[in-house]
Structure formats: structure tokens, C-alpha cells
Design a protein around this motif. Structure first.
Motif, short mmCIF file in Angstrom:
data_model
loop_
_atom_site.label_atom_id
_atom_site.label_comp_id
_atom_site.label_asym_id
_atom_site.label_seq_id
_atom_site.Cartn_x
_atom_site.Cartn_y
_atom_site.Cartn_z
N GLY A 35 -55.79 -8.68 -1.30
CA GLY A 35 -55.87 -7.61 -2.38
C GLY A 35 -57.00 -7.72 -3.33
O GLY A 35 -57.81 -8.47 -3.12
N TRP A 36 -57.19 -6.58 -4.11
CA TRP A 36 -58.28 -6.65 -5.01
C TRP A 36 -57.88 -6.79 -6.38
O TRP A 36 -56.68 -6.28 -6.92
CB TRP A 36 -59.21 -5.14 -4.74
CG TRP A 36 -59.74 -5.02 -3.70
CD1 TRP A 36 -59.38 -4.56 -2.37
CD2 TRP A 36 -61.12 -5.46 -3.30
NE1 TRP A 36 -60.31 -4.53 -1.59
CE2 TRP A 36 -61.42 -5.06 -1.95
CE3 TRP A 36 -61.92 -6.10 -4.16
CZ2 TRP A 36 -62.54 -5.45 -1.68
CZ3 TRP A 36 -63.15 -6.40 -3.54
CH2 TRP A 36 -63.61 -5.89 -2.32
N ILE A 51 -52.54 -5.15 0.18
CA ILE A 51 -52.53 -4.62 1.55
C ILE A 51 -51.77 -5.84 2.26
O ILE A 51 -52.36 -6.91 2.41
CB ILE A 51 -53.56 -4.03 2.14
CG1 ILE A 51 -53.41 -3.22 3.52
CG2 ILE A 51 -54.57 -5.09 2.33
CD1 ILE A 51 -54.19 -2.34 3.90
N THR A 52 -50.86 -5.72 2.91
CA THR A 52 -50.12 -6.42 3.95
C THR A 52 -50.88 -6.66 5.22
O THR A 52 -51.70 -5.49 5.73
CB THR A 52 -48.66 -6.35 4.15
OG1 THR A 52 -48.39 -5.17 4.87
CG2 THR A 52 -48.00 -6.29 2.92
N SER A 53 -50.65 -7.56 6.14
CA SER A 53 -51.26 -7.63 7.46
C SER A 53 -50.87 -6.32 8.22
O SER A 53 -51.62 -6.03 9.25
CB SER A 53 -50.82 -9.04 8.14
OG SER A 53 -49.42 -8.89 8.23
N CYS A 95 -61.94 -10.04 -4.61
CA CYS A 95 -60.81 -10.27 -3.55
C CYS A 95 -60.13 -11.23 -3.47
O CYS A 95 -60.64 -12.45 -3.80
CB CYS A 95 -61.70 -9.82 -2.18
SG CYS A 95 -62.68 -10.94 -1.39
N ASN A 96 -58.91 -11.30 -2.92
CA ASN A 96 -57.86 -12.50 -2.89
C ASN A 96 -57.27 -12.21 -1.47
O ASN A 96 -56.83 -11.26 -0.98
CB ASN A 96 -57.12 -12.45 -3.92
CG ASN A 96 -56.06 -13.47 -3.75
OD1 ASN A 96 -54.85 -13.27 -3.16
ND2 ASN A 96 -56.37 -14.65 -4.47
N ALA A 97 -57.00 -13.20 -0.81
CA ALA A 97 -56.26 -13.35 0.39
C ALA A 97 -55.59 -14.64 0.69
O ALA A 97 -56.13 -15.61 0.14
CB ALA A 97 -57.20 -13.28 1.68
N ASP A 98 -54.55 -14.60 1.22
CA ASP A 98 -53.50 -15.49 2.15
C ASP A 98 -54.31 -15.73 3.37
O ASP A 98 -53.87 -14.83 4.12
CB ASP A 98 -52.30 -15.47 1.77
CG ASP A 98 -51.76 -15.39 0.55
OD1 ASP A 98 -50.70 -14.68 0.13
OD2 ASP A 98 -52.12 -16.17 -0.39
N ILE A 99 -54.85 -16.91 3.66
CA ILE A 99 -55.71 -17.09 4.90
C ILE A 99 -55.03 -18.25 5.45
O ILE A 99 -55.05 -19.37 4.86
CB ILE A 99 -57.24 -17.38 4.56
CG1 ILE A 99 -57.63 -15.97 3.91
CG2 ILE A 99 -57.82 -17.63 5.79
CD1 ILE A 99 -58.98 -16.16 3.56
#
Length: 123
Positions: A35-36, A51-53, A95-99
Motif C-alpha cells: 500500500g501507499w 493492492i493485494t497479491s 510505501c508499506n508491505a507485508d513481506i
């Protein structure tokens, strides 16, 4: 160690466009939701788009119809196309992400933030 690096910020006049990029580097197994977010001076950080994968997107009401979020899973990169920019869009964009990454022989998922990129829109 996983890093998120944003690029593409800058200064533009109202009505103009910018495209932000966010690239993940390091020991990435998979990237889940991305996400932003943005934070204007004196304001709280707010979600702009996600946005999802699988490619499902959602947007803040304030940017619907003007911003488009997308991602390139093969290159661990996310984008934000910003059109019809307004002065009120001025902020630092993160930006942000689940990694999912490796920790030794184990995999674990952590939430990560980029360092931010400045977007300034003048009237």
C-alpha cells in the motif's frame, strides 16, 4: 534484511502527474498486501491506496479516479500513478508491505515501511 525504497517524488503544478515506485530488496520470499500512505505536515499518516497479491485494489475517497496503484510481482515492485494532482496531495508518500522473508531456516512475515518520498503540488 528486507528494504523498501521509494522513488519518483518531486514537485509539480496542479493538474500535473507523477509516478511513484516502491521496490523491495533483500531476502524476499513473497510480498502480500502492499500500500501507499501519505503524511502531510501536522497531519496523521493516511492510507492512499492498497493492492493485494492477487491485484485487488482499494483507494481513499480523496484520490479515487485520479490515482492508480499497480504492482509487478516478478520484480517485487509497486507503483502509484498520480494524475490531476491537487495542492492538497502535497505530502511525504510512504510505501508499506507485508513481506515474507527468511529468518535462518524459518520463514516469517513482517510489515515494512519505506523511507518516504516528497510530493509537492503547487497551485
Amino acid at each position: 534484511q528486507v528494504q523498501l525504497v521509494e522513488s519518483g517524488g518531486g514537485s509539480v503544478q496542479a493538474g500535473g502527474s507523477l509516478r511513484l515506485s516502491c521496490a523491495a530488496s533483500g531476502s524476499v520470499v513473497t510480498i502480500n498486501t502492499m500500500g501507499w500512505y501519505r503524511q502531510a505536515p501536522g497531519e496523521q499518516r493516511e492510507m492512499v491506496a492498497g493492492i493485494t497479491s492477487g491485484g485487488t485494489t482499494n483507494y481513499a475517497d480523496s484520490v479515487k479516479g485520479r490515482f492508480t496503484i499497480s504492482r509487478d510481482n516478478a520484480n517485487n515492485t509497486m507503483y502509484l500513478q498520480m494524475n490531476s494532482l491537487k495542492p492538497e496531495d502535497t505530502a511525504v508518500y510512504y510505501c508499506n508491505a507485508d513481506i515474507t522473508t527468511w529468518f535462518g531456516a524459518l520463514r516469517y512475515t513482517r510489515n515494512s515501511w519505506g523511507q518516504g518520498t516528497q510530493v509537492t503540488v503547487s497551485s
